[in-house]
Design an enzyme around this catalytic site. Structure first.
Site, short mmCIF file in Angstrom:
data_model
loop_
_atom_site.label_atom_id
_atom_site.label_comp_id
_atom_site.label_asym_id
_atom_site.label_seq_id
_atom_site.Cartn_x
_atom_site.Cartn_y
_atom_site.Cartn_z
N LYS A 31 0.97 -1.03 -0.04
CA LYS A 31 -0.14 0.01 0.14
C LYS A 31 1.11 1.11 -0.05
O LYS A 31 1.72 1.52 0.68
CB LYS A 31 -0.83 0.20 1.24
CG LYS A 31 -2.37 0.41 1.07
CD LYS A 31 -3.05 0.04 2.58
CE LYS A 31 -4.49 0.56 2.52
NZ LYS A 31 -5.11 0.73 3.67
O1 G3P Z 1 -7.67 1.08 5.27
C1 G3P Z 1 -8.21 2.62 5.11
C2 G3P Z 1 -9.73 2.72 5.51
O2 G3P Z 1 -10.60 2.04 5.22
C3 G3P Z 1 -9.58 3.84 6.74
O3 G3P Z 1 -11.03 3.88 7.17
O4 G3P Z 1 -12.66 4.46 9.02
O5 G3P Z 1 -10.22 5.28 9.07
O6 G3P Z 1 -11.68 6.36 7.60
P1 G3P Z 1 -11.48 5.17 8.22
#
Ligand code: G3P
Length: 217
Positions: free
Chosen positions: A83
């Site tokens: 990533k």
């Molecule tokens: O892996 C990235 C992601 O899905 C982040 O989610 O909830 O931290 O915005 P969030």
């Protein structure tokens, strides 16, 4: 549509993988911090649980160090996807790693223009963050729609991996738009298979079945 689990919690991944519905896993530095465990150990363990791609994120901001970190991460298992952030150096690293046959997930995507560049750079996955766009009053799903349309116009192989998913509705909307993957927090995946009418119906069936005095086995 593929379902990835967005967590670094190995116990959760094991539990959900048993359903056979998990096609991959995504992690990020915040999820690793939340696990309280060593990054490399966690990635290795997750890769042994699921066959599909497991995203492990580089933490460097410059191209050279990103490549060195990616090299450590991709040696952990065959199913590691690297990533990288959607920055100039991240795209450069994506281009290099993809040309070497490494799966790359370009993360922190917030615009269709960024997604177009990631596809040009050969990304296997683009991760638009719908929840974080919704949080600032934008329409996260509009971005998914735009990216799906643009990628279809040029037959890009890059898969649209909907990230920052906060609810089953996000998953459904992503599915309506034809997104390839949704990476879903464990709690949201569990919410997806629960419904009060299913529970109520099951209770009624169990009561009526008991009245028959029969047993299948
Ligand atoms: O892996 C990235 C992601 O899905 C982040 O989610 O909830 O931290 O915005 P969030």
């Amino acid at each position: 549509m593929k379902f990835f689990i967005d967590t670094a919690d190995v116990a959760e991944i094991k539990d959900l993988a048993e359903t056979g519905l998990v096609d991959g896993v995504t992690t990020n530095p915040s999820l690793i911090a939340k696990s309280g465990r060593k990054f490399l150990d966690v990635v290795k363990e997750i890769c042994a649980i699921v066959d599909g791609p497991v995203s492990a994120e580089v933490t460097a901001l410059d191209f050279e160090t990103m490549l060195r970190e990616a090299d450590v991460l991709r040696r952990l298992a065959d199913n590691v996807a690297i990533k990288v952030p959607l920055t100039r150096d991240g795209l450069k690293a994506c281009k290099r790693l993809s040309s070497e046959g490494t799966l790359v997930n370009v993360t922190l995507c917030f615009s269709a223009a960024q997604a177009l560049l990631a596809a040009k750079a050969g990304a296997a996955f683009i991760s638009p963050f719908v929840g974080r766009l919704d949080d600032i009053g934008s329409e996260g799903m509009e971005l998914i729609s735009d990216i799906c349309e643009i990628y279809a116009n040029y037959d890009f192989d890059t898969e649209v991996l909907v990230a920052s998913v906060r609810s089953p509705m996000h998953v459904l909307e992503a599915a309506r738009l034809g997104a390839d993957v949704a990476t879903v927090p464990p709690g949201v995946l569990r919410q997806m298979y629960g419904h009060p009418l299913t529970d109520k119906g099951l209770e009624a069936f169990a009561k009526d079945w008991a009245k028959t005095g029969q047993s299948i086995l």
